[in-house]
Every structure is written in C-alpha cells, then in structure tokens.
Design a protein around this motif. Structure first.
Motif, PDB file in Angstrom:
ATOM      1  N   ILE A  41      31.020  -1.466 102.676  1.00 13.38           N
ATOM      2  CA  ILE A  41      31.488  -2.536 103.058  1.00 13.38           C
ATOM      3  C   ILE A  41      30.016  -3.454 103.633  1.00 13.38           C
ATOM      4  CG2 ILE A  41      32.011  -4.345 101.169  1.00 13.38           C
ATOM      5  CD1 ILE A  41      32.181  -2.108  99.573  1.00 13.38           C
ATOM      6  N   ALA A  42      29.834  -4.317 102.927  1.00 17.80           N
ATOM      7  CA  ALA A  42      28.615  -5.252 103.432  1.00 17.80           C
ATOM      8  C   ALA A  42      28.045  -6.257 103.308  1.00 17.80           C
ATOM      9  CB  ALA A  42      27.633  -4.398 104.347  1.00 17.80           C
ATOM     10  N   LEU A  43      27.807  -7.510 104.226  1.00 16.58           N
ATOM     11  CA  LEU A  43      28.172  -8.700 103.683  1.00 16.58           C
ATOM     12  C   LEU A  43      26.626  -9.077 104.237  1.00 16.58           C
ATOM     13  CD1 LEU A  43      30.915 -10.366 103.787  1.00 16.58           C
ATOM     14  CD2 LEU A  43      30.593 -10.536 101.792  1.00 16.58           C
ATOM     15  N   PHE A  44      25.655  -9.439 102.645  1.00 11.31           N
ATOM     16  CA  PHE A  44      23.957 -10.162 103.199  1.00 11.31           C
ATOM     17  C   PHE A  44      24.217 -11.570 103.000  1.00 11.31           C
ATOM     18  CE2 PHE A  44      23.629  -5.415 103.031  1.00 11.31           C
ATOM     19  CZ  PHE A  44      22.975  -4.604 104.010  1.00 11.31           C
ATOM     20  N   ALA A  45      23.515 -12.235 103.935  1.00  4.36           N
ATOM     21  CA  ALA A  45      23.429 -13.525 104.037  1.00  4.36           C
ATOM     22  C   ALA A  45      22.761 -13.697 102.728  1.00  4.36           C
ATOM     23  CB  ALA A  45      23.011 -14.299 104.618  1.00  4.36           C
TER      24      ALA A  45
END
Length: 100
Positions: A55-59
């Motif tokens: 899981i990755a959070l991107f701005a």
C-alpha cells in the motif's frame, strides 16, 4: 485501536481481489493516516517484483510540514455508515464510508 485496511482491486479483465491488512501489531507510520472527505493523499496498491500488493499513499497536493496526512477511507461506490465523520472538511459527508 483498529488498523485494519480492506483493499478491493478490480483488474482490466473484471477479476476482483480483496486483501485485508492488519497493521495493529506491525506496520509503518502510514497506519496512522486518518480519513478526510477532502484528503491530501490517495491510497494505491503497488506491486514491485512480486504479486503481493503493498500500500502506498501519494500526495494529491503539496502537504505542509506538520500537516496531518489524510486519505478517503471510502470510494465513489461507498455507502455511508451510521458512524459520524469528524474530519472537519467543508465537503464532509457527515458519516464515515462503509463497504461490506
């Protein structure tokens, strides 16, 4: 405290895959990102050299130093639960998303 994330992916061939991730005992700082109806980040599954999604959070925009990182816990298809949302956004849906 609840750190369970359910991720449903729909692939181009229509196949669906759901993964449940429990970061209650192990995980990185991303497990502390909170919900907002007007989030500053978006969650994406990312695969790097294997079939297991990370899981990755991107701005979605510039995030100020010290600003809380938030993402929308739901999706466009989400129904709303009876749990009140306290995100404080001008676009607040007033209730938390709920996907069965």
């Amino acid at each position: 405290m609840n750190y369970i994330l359910s991720l449903k992916e729909v692939f181009g061939n229509g196949e669906e895959e759901t993964a449940h991730i429990d970061a209650g005992r192990m995980g990185n700082a991303a497990r502390f990102a909170n919900h907002s109806c007007s989030p500053n980040a978006k969650l994406y599954p990312v695969r790097v050299e294997n079939d297991i999604a990370r899981i990755a959070l991107f701005a979605l925009r510039f995030i100020e130093p010290g600003e809380e990182i938030t993402y929308d816990y739901g999706s466009a298809e989400s129904t709303l639960s009876d749990r009140k949302c306290h995100c404080g956004s001008r676009n607040c849906r007033l209730f938390m998303p709920s996907d069965d």
